[in-house]
Design a protein around this motif. Structure first.
Motif, mmCIF file in Angstrom:
data_model
loop_
_atom_site.group_PDB
_atom_site.id
_atom_site.type_symbol
_atom_site.label_atom_id
_atom_site.label_comp_id
_atom_site.label_asym_id
_atom_site.label_seq_id
_atom_site.Cartn_x
_atom_site.Cartn_y
_atom_site.Cartn_z
ATOM 1 N N ALA A 158 -17.720 3.712 5.599
ATOM 2 C CA ALA A 158 -17.300 2.437 6.171
ATOM 3 C C ALA A 158 -18.301 1.944 7.192
ATOM 4 N N SER B 119 0.834 -1.190 0.000
ATOM 5 C CA SER B 119 0.000 0.000 0.000
ATOM 6 C C SER B 119 0.875 1.247 0.000
ATOM 7 N N GLY C 224 -9.768 7.175 8.673
ATOM 8 C CA GLY C 224 -9.144 6.785 7.424
ATOM 9 C C GLY C 224 -10.128 6.283 6.408
ATOM 10 N N ALA C 225 -11.179 5.604 6.866
ATOM 11 C CA ALA C 225 -12.112 4.982 5.938
ATOM 12 C C ALA C 225 -13.195 5.915 5.464
ATOM 13 N N ALA D 218 -4.694 10.801 7.285
ATOM 14 C CA ALA D 218 -4.659 10.015 6.057
ATOM 15 C C ALA D 218 -3.401 10.368 5.274
ATOM 16 N N MET E 212 -4.511 5.459 4.933
ATOM 17 C CA MET E 212 -5.115 4.916 6.139
ATOM 18 C C MET E 212 -4.788 5.841 7.285
ATOM 19 N N SER F 283 -9.784 4.157 12.611
ATOM 20 C CA SER F 283 -10.350 3.407 11.504
ATOM 21 C C SER F 283 -11.361 4.237 10.738
ATOM 22 N N ASP G 237 -13.793 9.274 1.620
ATOM 23 C CA ASP G 237 -13.275 7.952 1.959
ATOM 24 C C ASP G 237 -11.830 7.866 1.472
ATOM 25 N N TYR G 238 -10.891 8.157 2.368
ATOM 26 C CA TYR G 238 -9.478 8.169 1.985
ATOM 27 C C TYR G 238 -8.924 6.781 1.730
ATOM 28 N N SER G 239 -9.624 5.761 2.191
ATOM 29 C CA SER G 239 -9.148 4.406 1.923
ATOM 30 C C SER G 239 -9.194 4.088 0.434
ATOM 31 N N GLN G 240 -10.005 4.831 -0.326
ATOM 32 C CA GLN G 240 -10.067 4.626 -1.767
ATOM 33 C C GLN G 240 -8.742 4.990 -2.445
#
Length: 210
Positions: A199, A2, A194-195, A49, A176, A191, A169-172
Motif C-alpha cells: 500500500a 465487505s 491491514g493493507a 486483519a 481490514m 491502515s 496484503d490482507y486487503s486483497q
C-alpha cells in the motif's frame, strides 16, 4: 458489504473484543520490549486483519505485530529477528486467548525511514499451535520455535507457518485493520497493517529469504 462489515457490523461486541485484544497485546509488547536493547527503531501491535468466518460465524483473525529494524539495515540479523518473534508471541498469544486466530503475523520493515515507510517488509507467520506451545512451555524457547518453523515452512508462503516471507496484503481478502486508534500515528499503523507492504506509504515488499 465487505467481509468485516458483514462479520462485525457497526461497533458490536465482536469488534470491541478484537480491538481490546489488540490494545492489550500492544500494551504488553510496549511494557516488555526495550527497542534500544535490540537496536531497533520502533515496535507495535499494529492491527488485526479479519480474514474469514468461523464455524460459529465468529470472525477469523490475523493479529499483526510490526518491528522497524532501521533504515540502514539491508540484511537483517536473524538472531535478533527470532528473538523479536518471541517477544511478539509472548505479547500476542495471551491477549488473543478469546479471539479466533488463524495465525499470528510478525512483520519486519527495514531499509527505510520509519515503521510504516520502508523499502522492504518481511513476515514470520506463526501458527496457533506453535504460538501456544511457545507461550506455555518454558522448555520450548526461541531456538526451538525457529527450528520448528523452518522445518514446517514449505514452498507456500501464503499458509502459516512461514519462517520468512513477503508481507501479505490482507486487503486483497476484504479484510481490514481493527484497532482502537488513539492517535493519527496509530491510525496510520492500522491502515498499513491491514493493507500490507504494497500500500502507498506502507513500503514495498520484494523477494527475500533466510
Amino acid at each position: 458489504m465487505s467481509l468485516i462489515e458483514r462479520l462485525l457490523g457497526d461497533g458490536d461486541d465482536e469488534e470491541n473484543r478484537i480491538a481490546d485484544a489488540r490494545q492489550a497485546a500492544d500494551d504488553a509488547l510496549q511494557n516488555a520490549l526495550d527497542p534500544e536493547a535490540y537496536g531497533i527503531e520502533e515496535a507495535a501491535v499494529t492491527g488485526v486483519a479479519v480474514v474469514n468466518e468461523g464455524p460459529d460465524e465468529e470472525p477469523v483473525t490475523v493479529p499483526i505485530a510490526r518491528f522497524s529494524l532501521g533504515e540502514d539495515v539491508e540484511d537483517p540479523d536473524f538472531e535478533t529477528v527470532w528473538r523479536l518473534v518471541g517477544e511478539a508471541i509472548d505479547a500476542l498469544e495471551p491477549a488473543f486467548d478469546e479471539v479466533f486466530v488463524r495465525h499470528y503475523d510478525v512483520q519486519f520493515t527495514f531499509d527505510g525511514d520509519e515503521l510504516f515507510e520502508a523499502e522492504e517488509c518481511r513476515r514470520v507467520a506463526v501458527s496457533t499451535d506453535l504460538a501456544d506451545r511457545f507461550a506455555s512451555d518454558a522448555g520450548f524457547g526461541v531456538a526451538d520455535l525457529r527450528e520448528e518453523m523452518e522445518r514446517r515452512h514449505d514452498i507456500d508462503d501464503e499458509i502459516a507457518p512461514v519462517a520468512w516471507g513477503e508481507c501479505k496484503d490482507y486487503s486483497q481478502n476484504g479484510g481490514m485493520a481493527v484497532v482502537a486508534a488513539s492517535s493519527a500515528a496509530s491510525a496510520s499503523a492500522a491502515s498499513c497493517a491491514g493493507a500490507g507492504a504494497g500500500a502507498a506509504g506502507c513500503g514495498g515488499a520484494g523477494a527475500g529469504g533466510m
